[in-house]
Scaffold this motif. Structure first.
Motif, mmCIF file in Angstrom:
data_model
loop_
_atom_site.group_PDB
_atom_site.id
_atom_site.type_symbol
_atom_site.label_atom_id
_atom_site.label_comp_id
_atom_site.label_asym_id
_atom_site.label_seq_id
_atom_site.Cartn_x
_atom_site.Cartn_y
_atom_site.Cartn_z
ATOM 1 N N VAL A 148 101.893 60.825 109.294
ATOM 2 C CA VAL A 148 102.548 62.112 109.515
ATOM 3 C C VAL A 148 102.620 62.479 110.990
ATOM 4 N N GLU A 149 101.913 61.737 111.834
ATOM 5 C CA GLU A 149 101.781 62.198 113.211
ATOM 6 C C GLU A 149 102.856 61.657 114.137
ATOM 7 N N ASP A 193 89.135 60.130 112.479
ATOM 8 C CA ASP A 193 90.209 60.230 111.468
ATOM 9 C C ASP A 193 90.235 58.964 110.603
ATOM 10 N N PHE A 220 90.387 57.704 107.755
ATOM 11 C CA PHE A 220 90.793 57.856 106.355
ATOM 12 C C PHE A 220 91.173 56.474 105.790
ATOM 13 N N PHE A 241 93.181 60.270 117.451
ATOM 14 C CA PHE A 241 92.285 61.427 117.508
ATOM 15 C C PHE A 241 90.922 61.025 118.060
ATOM 16 N N ARG A 277 88.646 71.162 109.427
ATOM 17 C CA ARG A 277 89.584 70.588 110.412
ATOM 18 C C ARG A 277 90.854 70.083 109.707
ATOM 19 N N PHE A 278 90.671 69.322 108.627
ATOM 20 C CA PHE A 278 91.854 68.742 107.979
ATOM 21 C C PHE A 278 92.589 69.792 107.143
ATOM 22 N N THR A 281 94.655 71.642 109.946
ATOM 23 C CA THR A 281 95.817 70.915 110.511
ATOM 24 C C THR A 281 96.871 70.696 109.433
ATOM 25 N N ARG A 282 96.434 70.445 108.210
ATOM 26 C CA ARG A 282 97.415 70.284 107.127
ATOM 27 C C ARG A 282 98.138 71.603 106.848
ATOM 28 N N LYS A 320 101.131 66.704 103.978
ATOM 29 C CA LYS A 320 99.894 66.455 103.236
ATOM 30 C C LYS A 320 99.348 67.784 102.721
#
Ligand SMILES: Nc1ncnc2c1ncn2[C@@H]1O[C@H](COP(=O)(O)OP(=O)(O)OP(=O)(O)O)[C@@H](O)[C@H]1O
Ligand SMILES: N[C@@H](CCO)C(=O)O
Length: 316
Positions: free
Chosen positions: A34-35, A193, A195, A214, A276-277, A280-281, A297
């Motif tokens: 997504v970034e 990050d 994931f 990140f 944090r997530f 940002t999401r 997301k």
């Protein structure tokens, strides 16, 4: 689909002509992520990965990422190096964006990791931390606790449009987590990050640790907590798999070490990671233009994880 910036075949061919990588055969936008805007590029000599850096990656940080990837690769960690062109220039400009041609690594990202796979990832994280233990470079975390209040403020008014009550829910945890945030734990460069979609695997082996954009200098155990939040739950955040979570931490400890203080801090670090997530999401959910070719997301998948970590100690 994460292709914010489109690159014409002509400009891509001209870009590739600066490198010793052969001529362009085909290029395909990559749906995941997504970034940044990502392309898989095939040339007459092989396959490469092209990234155009978008909003959250500052071009001033790219030399840090390049040095980090070079160091990790030299230490034997499975990371993709940024490739230099014939003039030894690595960080380029393409379609008005900072851009890099990157090694393409084999493997696939997992949707449903097993404990054995989570163990391998934990071990790979410990190796990564060991490789950067005395790195002579650093980068502050721009999405750490000091930034959460501003991030919250930037989307607070719209949080209840995502879920009624979300604003109050986030506000309550934010205040508590920041008040409890540890200040005396070991720090190092961390991925921040890691994931499942940032790990490439073949069977139970890690073939690629990717997406270091990140990476920053922060509490080392925070990296373990981020990994736990992302590997031990299904994508919706509804189902927690204790065996996967425990294996990720055990894999880390098989190759690295967590002190009692680090272990004791994992619950609050995991809550911070969830925040944090979630934030940002939520920010992206609210601010991504309707015509962007990107799958947003779900912030609520992280609200559910936050609930789970607040209900009981998942590291006990
Ligand atoms: N060096 C590489 N070799 C092979 N595949 C890669 C490589 N880098 C990325 N990929 C693939 O492209 C996908 C998107 O890349 P990446 O995760 O870097 O995107 P992103 O936009 O920065 O996303 P996000 O931050 O959401 O994870 C990955 O899930 C992976 O499948
Ligand atoms: N890995 C993050 C995207 C990068 O911030 C997420 O799934 O929300």
């Amino acid at each position: 689909m994460a292709v914010y910036t489109h690159v014409s075949a002509e400009s891509l061919a001209a870009f590739l002509s600066r490198y010793d990588v052969g001529a362009l055969v085909s290029a395909k936008g990559i749906a995941e992520g997504v970034e940044n805007s990502n392309y898989m590029v095939d040339t007459t000599q092989g396959r490469y990965f092209l990234t155009l850096y978008e909003k959250r990656v500052a071009s001033a940080d790219l030399p840090f990422f390049q040095a980090l990837l070079d160091r990790l690769a030299a230490a034997g960690c499975p990371v993709p190096r940024m490739l230099p062109d014939r003039t030894a220039t690595t960080i380029q400009t393409l379609a008005d964006r900072p851009a890099c041609l990157i090694e393409f690594l084999p493997g696939v990202s997992l949707s449903h990791p097993t404990p054995a796979q989570a163990h391998a990832v934990g071990a790979a994280m410990a190796d990564m931390h060991a490789a950067v233990a005395d790195a002579p470079f650093a980068r502050p975390n721009t999405l750490g606790p000091a930034d959460w209040q501003a991030l919250f403020a930037s989307c607070a008014d719209q949080l209840d449009t995502i879920e009624p009550g979300l604003r109050t829910r986030v506000d309550r945890s934010l205040t508590d987590i920041v008040a409890r945030w540890p200040s005396d734990l070991p720090r190092s460069i961390i991925h921040a990050d890691l994931f499942p979609d940032n790990v490439l695997m073949l069977d139970d082996s890690v073939t690629g640790l990717i997406d270091f954009y990140f990476a920053c200098t922060d509490i080392r155990a925070y990296d373990v907590a981020v990994m736990h939040t992302s590997w031990a739950f299904d994508a919706t955040g509804r189902r927690y798999d204790d065996a996967v979570g425990a294996a990720a931490v055990a894999g880390y400890c098989a190759r690295g070490r967590l002190s009692d203080a680090e272990r004791g801090a994992l619950p609050v670090l995991a809550r911070g990671a969830c925040l944090r997530f979630l934030l940002t999401r939520a920010y992206d959910w609210i601010h991504t233009p309707a015509d962007a070719l990107v799958t947003r997301k779900d912030p609520l998948a992280y609200r559910r994880r936050l609930d789970a970590y607040e209900e009981r100690n998942l590291f006990a």
